[in-house]
Write an enzyme that holds these catalytic residues in place. Sequence first.
Site, PDB file in Angstrom:
ATOM      1  N   CYS A 255       0.823  -1.032   0.134  1.00  0.00           N
ATOM      2  CA  CYS A 255       0.071  -0.172   0.017  1.00  0.00           C
ATOM      3  C   CYS A 255       0.950   1.287  -0.038  1.00  0.00           C
ATOM      4  CB  CYS A 255      -0.910  -0.013   1.164  1.00  0.00           C
ATOM      5  SG  CYS A 255      -0.080   0.044   2.700  1.00  0.00           S
TER       6      CYS A 255
ATOM      7  N   ASP B 244      16.653 -31.371 -16.154  1.00  0.00           N
ATOM      8  CA  ASP B 244      15.644 -31.220 -16.889  1.00  0.00           C
ATOM      9  C   ASP B 244      16.010 -29.958 -17.979  1.00  0.00           C
ATOM     10  OD1 ASP B 244      13.591 -32.930 -16.183  1.00  0.00           O
ATOM     11  OD2 ASP B 244      13.393 -31.405 -14.434  1.00  0.00           O
TER      12      ASP B 244
ATOM     13  N   CYS C 194       3.491   2.156   2.844  1.00  0.00           N
ATOM     14  CA  CYS C 194       4.732   1.552   2.918  1.00  0.00           C
ATOM     15  C   CYS C 194       5.883   2.553   2.643  1.00  0.00           C
ATOM     16  CB  CYS C 194       4.651   0.441   2.168  1.00  0.00           C
ATOM     17  SG  CYS C 194       3.410  -0.893   2.409  1.00  0.00           S
TER      18      CYS C 194
ATOM     19  N   ASP D  23       8.329 -33.498 -15.301  1.00  0.00           N
ATOM     20  CA  ASP D  23       9.405 -34.031 -14.388  1.00  0.00           C
ATOM     21  C   ASP D  23       8.506 -34.356 -12.978  1.00  0.00           C
ATOM     22  OD1 ASP D  23      11.569 -34.530 -13.339  1.00  0.00           O
ATOM     23  OD2 ASP D  23      11.565 -32.627 -12.407  1.00  0.00           O
TER      24      ASP D  23
ATOM     25  N   ASP E 163      11.801 -29.010 -13.641  1.00  0.00           N
ATOM     26  CA  ASP E 163      12.475 -27.757 -12.802  1.00  0.00           C
ATOM     27  C   ASP E 163      14.047 -28.083 -12.310  1.00  0.00           C
ATOM     28  OD1 ASP E 163      12.224 -30.153 -10.848  1.00  0.00           O
ATOM     29  OD2 ASP E 163      12.298 -28.843  -9.081  1.00  0.00           O
TER      30      ASP E 163
END
Lengths: 745, 49
Positions: free
Chosen positions: A30, A626, A33, A438, A622
């Site tokens: 917001c 792979d 911040c 995977d 991942d």
Amino acid sequence: MSESLDLSIYVTRQGGGTAHLDLAVEGIDCAACIEDIEGGLCGLPGIVDARLNYTNHRLAVEWRDGALSPTQVVEELGRLGYRAHPFRAKLVEEEETRRAQWLLKCLAVAGFASMNIMLLAVAVWSGNVTDITPETRDFFHWLAALIALPAVAYAGQPFFQSAMNALRNRRTNMDVPIVIGILLALSVSVFETINSAEHTYFDSVVMLLFFLLCGRYLDQAMRRKTRAVASNLASFRAEVAHRIEDDGEVVLVPTAAVKAGDRVLVRPGERIAVDGVVLSGSSEVDESLVTGETTHRPVRAESQVYAGSMNDNGTLTLRVTAAGKGTLLDEVERLLENAAAAKSRYVQLADRVAKIYAPVVHTAAAVTAIAWIATGASVHDALLTAIAVLIITCPCALALAVPVVQVVASGALFRAGVFLNAGDAFERLAKVDTIVFDKTGTLTLPTMSVTNAGEVETSLLAAASRLALSSHHPLATAVAQLAQDRRPYDDVTEEPGRGVRAVVDGMEMRLGSPAFCDAEAIAEKAAATDPLASVIAFSWGERRSVLLVRQALRPDAVAIVRNLRERGFDCRILSGDRPEAVAPIAATLGIATWRGGCKPSDKIDALDALKAEGRKVLMVGDGLNDAPALAAAHVSLSPISAADLTQAHADAVFLGDRLQPVQDTIDIARRAHRLMRQNLGIALVYNLIAVPLAFLGFVTPLVAALAMSGSSTLVTLNALRARGRASEPRPEAAPSPIVPVTQGA
Amino acid sequence: MDVLIYLVPMALLLGLSGLAAFLWSLKNGQYDDVQGAAVRVLSDDDLRK
């Protein structure tokens, strides 16, 4: 964090004795911040400036050199309630920012020119039907030329460059007919101006450029936004390592500060953050995130270990090796090179259309000229009409048809928690008929979880999980996730390799190996029910209990895979793990075709076999193992928890613990692809109407302006439908918080 | 129609100054944090100093 992290590698010194640090900040939601963070930091002595960029959640802090340490800044932010991670902009991102600025400049110039030229053009159009004098008209045409020529020379650069690149590589793309059209229209307009003719096309040219630049800029902006969020997420992973200095002192540093040849200490339960060779110590490592293998591998001196592995039970000292030096990495790297080379360059839809489009249009123009000369018109009139054909067909709508849909659809993906790496992935995703998963980290969650929590007595479970908070062991971490009460017990002692114990209310509590807790009998019985799970035992006085810990499926994996299979996708599993570990998962998901024990090269072979059958494969994976398969597949996805190298080779990356984004990605891509084809259809219909009109010589600059803006608007409006309804019926759409991998600190 | 001699260049000049202003604001970094600019309007940090 008991020891402080040395962040000095991220600090840049600037002139005037100030130090500068860029941070990516989590938890900004917001406007308040901004005030919190900037105001809070300015309270620290020595801070010169703190400025939060609310758009990309990055904070730039400057302080007087020597007055503060960067760690103090991060700790102060932590005290304010924000987690901040040092951040270093990647080269690619800086390059994209520069390009976006350049496109915006071109857009501004084209916008200025088209407004002013339209002002002059409208005056000429209305003057032509009333009483404009030829002198005034010439004056206006010269003015328009004066604005248009430099404006096109500047704002047209993105198209000139792209067209030149394509031609140099002996290809054509959409920019080639655009550039030809623009240049011809400009030169004919200048020629007509010199001859004080009635019509010039300066306004059409500049307006065309403006529309096209709008499309380019939006495309760029969307990609930049995605990249900014993705690199923030990458910095949230904040990997750290314990580096052993020459004097034997151990300091905690970000992995970016670790160089090849450094020595690094890895304690039990920490994730190994670097590739290296073990110098001393022995342990077992869990390499499931690297190779998919869930059985732990014993390592001792001279063994190679990989970043991303979890150190299990012994302390290791590593010598860091440069990336790509390990046997596994070597193989992965070699396969990646082959995969990238073998991957036939996919020709994008728009470029395929352009390939047919350009010759057809140019032939039409030539036919027009010949037909007019044949019917007795002067060469001048014939050429003018032919050029009018070229201008009216200048692929304004065609060039917007694909990119605008891509922009809108990647926005929709972004909201679904998917970041696109490759812009052309939509077309490839839409054609997918086979999905290869995977197992470890993709179908299952990247972290372990307790499977029999429901069968354990509630009070025992609560006590066990609270005790587990004090342990660093990976199995204990899984148990600790269940803790409701997040306060660890006092005076807990950890016995390395055995477990943790504490005395609570006069009774001793133990969590650890079955032998440590004196619960071997029930442990054996429990292990028999689930041979793949790891067993962790708990004792409290006389009471005993056993928890089974294993990798669990993603919460919605069963539903998503069933749904995908029902819709006719051929789902398969290719895993690096043992077949015994893959079989139960495949059975649960109802996947009939699966293989375990695959090496990276086996996965590529399997994908090639599928490709030979004419299938279009979506690979979801991942692990480091792979990465070659992701590069070799027709199109690929990877979860955000994947290894960096793997993410770099995936076409898109998805967030969160769920598998839902995989389905969303396919849905959005299919819708986007349908809209792209529709848009190309609209552009085709437009041309079918416009070309005969131009052929017959009815196209005046006024008609050209109307036709161009009309068709562009239509195509853009149609593209907006790609936002779609998919975002509405998904109440749980908010991406679940990402679990940052911050073990090791 | 002689008035055009002054009016048209003037219109062009106005347009050019608009373009120059835009390019200046772009260079000045005013488009770096568009969302932030929208919410910073609401903060009253200028009152406290």
